[in-house]
Scaffold this active site. Structure first.
Site, mmCIF file in Angstrom:
data_model
loop_
_atom_site.group_PDB
_atom_site.id
_atom_site.type_symbol
_atom_site.label_atom_id
_atom_site.label_comp_id
_atom_site.label_asym_id
_atom_site.label_seq_id
_atom_site.Cartn_x
_atom_site.Cartn_y
_atom_site.Cartn_z
ATOM 1 N N GLU A 87 0.845 -1.187 0.000
ATOM 2 C CA GLU A 87 0.000 0.000 0.000
ATOM 3 C C GLU A 87 0.885 1.244 0.000
ATOM 4 O O GLU A 87 1.754 1.391 0.868
ATOM 5 C CB GLU A 87 -0.896 0.040 1.245
ATOM 6 C CG GLU A 87 -2.121 -0.833 1.164
ATOM 7 C CD GLU A 87 -3.091 -0.554 2.320
ATOM 8 O OE1 GLU A 87 -4.275 -0.911 2.171
ATOM 9 O OE2 GLU A 87 -2.683 0.005 3.352
ATOM 10 N N CYS A 88 0.656 2.121 -0.961
ATOM 11 C CA CYS A 88 1.323 3.422 -1.026
ATOM 12 C C CYS A 88 2.846 3.252 -0.944
ATOM 13 O O CYS A 88 3.460 2.806 -1.899
ATOM 14 C CB CYS A 88 0.786 4.347 0.058
ATOM 15 S SG CYS A 88 1.088 6.099 -0.282
ATOM 16 N N GLY A 89 3.484 3.575 0.179
ATOM 17 C CA GLY A 89 4.929 3.400 0.283
ATOM 18 C C GLY A 89 5.350 1.969 0.028
ATOM 19 O O GLY A 89 6.392 1.709 -0.603
#
Length: 442
Positions: free
Chosen positions: A333-335
């Site tokens: 997720e994201c990073g």
């Protein structure tokens, strides 16, 4: 339907961001805890940094309450975590009435939605810099804009002098709006920030002492007995986690957990554990490989762009991640999504090789803010979540995609139904998204 009685509560809110609301929240949590109360914290909205500070202040885990992403059953189930506490304190986000244009599951994401649903009167933190009696007009607008909103009163912040305080209080006395305290201006009582908000609690060099200082400051300048007496709540339905949240994505989940990977929602982790999943933490920054017996690896969001060189050199972690992806699912997720890609370009423009499990290259040298609620319908499976699963989530980052060569993972729209270009992607058993999952969606 059976009803659940909650302890009395307050929602700590403000007219806008940057008023000192979090400092007041942490000081109240610690001061009231020091007074012998069991205080249950909550955070309105999709913030994944503030709850860790809440937990450090009062010793109880804090949960997010989000009226756009969460249906009534989930909100009630989460509020039920306050059972057994003496008092609830919930921290608002942005300005009290700030939300999106179109409502979601139960509201538009504004903190006022949560105050009304739970019956928690609003304690408004007002930055009174540069004004005197006019501060009362601001408070009056917030107290009366929505007649269904319970309103307790205000705490004045950044008061310049005793004379300044007297003038401000005169305006409030004329309107009959309670003033619970007045905090003198102090530049040392601030928390360090970075591009996604506060520096994380685990990174603060002297967090406990800082919170103790906030508590002493609040005790000296706020009527804590009056604050406690103003708290109220409404009875709620006995909600159920399982109805409103997707099933755990796997039975045994290796979860990255350190300063680079810490953006997880507490309610999801608790739901996964209650549903029988086992979460096994590991640290990529310490060059630890994910558990070899895990059914999947989950890389949460966080700040990998600040640690890109360390991650690129973490061969034990990267090799273990690649081995796992050969036979079992991996999700970021994201990073975490950025780390699954081929390269991450840091703020200085230096490219760092990542896991290479997705054809993704991201850059922080070319910064662009991406912020908002997301509705996503999976176009491919995300581990145990089947294709077609609908999710609600939130996206907040400053990353630019330079390359993305894999198939989209989801059809993604924002809160107003407009399509979002950041669809996530998948290759084999590896998936990734820029949005953080909060709940299931209809």
């Amino acid at each position: 339907m059976s009803m659940l009685s909650l302890p009395p509560g307050l929602l700590i809110a403000a007219p806008a961001s940057g008023t000192g609301k979090t400092t007041v929240m942490l000081g109240l949590l610690r001061a009231l805890t020091d007074a012998g109360l069991a205080v249950q914290p909550f955070k309105s909205g999709p913030d994944y940094i503030d709850p860790a500070f809440h937990g450090a202040a009062c010793g109880r885990p804090s949960f997010n309450l989000d009226s756009w992403a969460m249906d009534a059953g989930l909100l009630d189930a989460l509020a039920g975590r306050a059972s057994g506490a003496d008092l609830v304190l919930a921290e608002g986000s942005m300005g009290l009435f700030d939300g999106v244009a179109k409502p979601g599951a139960t509201g538009n994401g504004a903190s006022a939605d949560i105050a009304k649903r739970m019956g928690w009167p609003v304690l408004l933190v007002l930055d009174v810099s540069g004004q005197a009696q006019s501060a009362a007009a601001t408070a009056l607008g917030f107290a009366r804009l929505d007649p269904d909103l319970p309103f307790a009163g205000v705490i004045l912040n950044r008061v310049a002098s005793p004379r300044h305080e007297r003038l401000i209080r005169k305006g409030f006395e004329a309107l009959g709006i309670p003033v619970f305290g007045a905090l003198p201006r102090r530049g040392d009582l601030t928390l360090p920030e970075r591009h996604l908000g506060l520096v994380q609690a685990i990174e603060h060099p002297a967090l406990d002492q800082a919170i103790a200082d906030y508590a002493a400051f609040l005790r000296a300048h706020v009527d804590l007995d009056a604050v406690r007496a103003a708290a109220r709540s409404l009875p709620l339905g006995a909600g159920d986690f399982a109805v409103s949240l997707p099933l755990p994505p796997a039975q045994r989940i290796a979860m990255a957990r350190d300063a680079a990977f810490s953006f997880t929602y507490p309610h999801l982790l608790e739901h996964w554990r209650q549903a029988g999943a086992e979460i096994v933490p590991f640290s990529p920054l310490a060059d630890e490989a994910p558990d070899a017996d895990a059914d999947m690896v989950w890389l949460p969001g966080g700040y990998p762009e600040l640690h890109a060189g360390t991650i690129a050199a973490a061969t034990t972690f990267l090799d273990g991640l690649r081995r796992h992806a050969g036979t079992r699912p991996v999700h970021g997720e994201c990073g975490g999504y950025m780390v699954l890609g081929e390269a991450l370009v840091d703020k200085a423009g230096e490219a760092h090789r990542m896991a290479g499990l997705l054809g993704l290259v991201t850059s922080h040298a070319q910064r662009k803010m991406h912020l908002g609620y997301r509705h996503a319908r999976l176009l491919a499976p995300l581990s145990g979540l089947a294709s077609g699963t609908a999710l609600r989530g939130h996206e907040f980052h400053y990353t630019t995609i330079l390359e993305q060569r894999d198939a989209p993972l989801a059809h993604v729209t924002d809160a107003e139904g407009a399509e979002v270009a950041e669809t996530g992607s998948h290759r084999g058993r590896v998936t990734g998204t820029f949005f953080h999952m909060i709940a299931a969606a209809g």
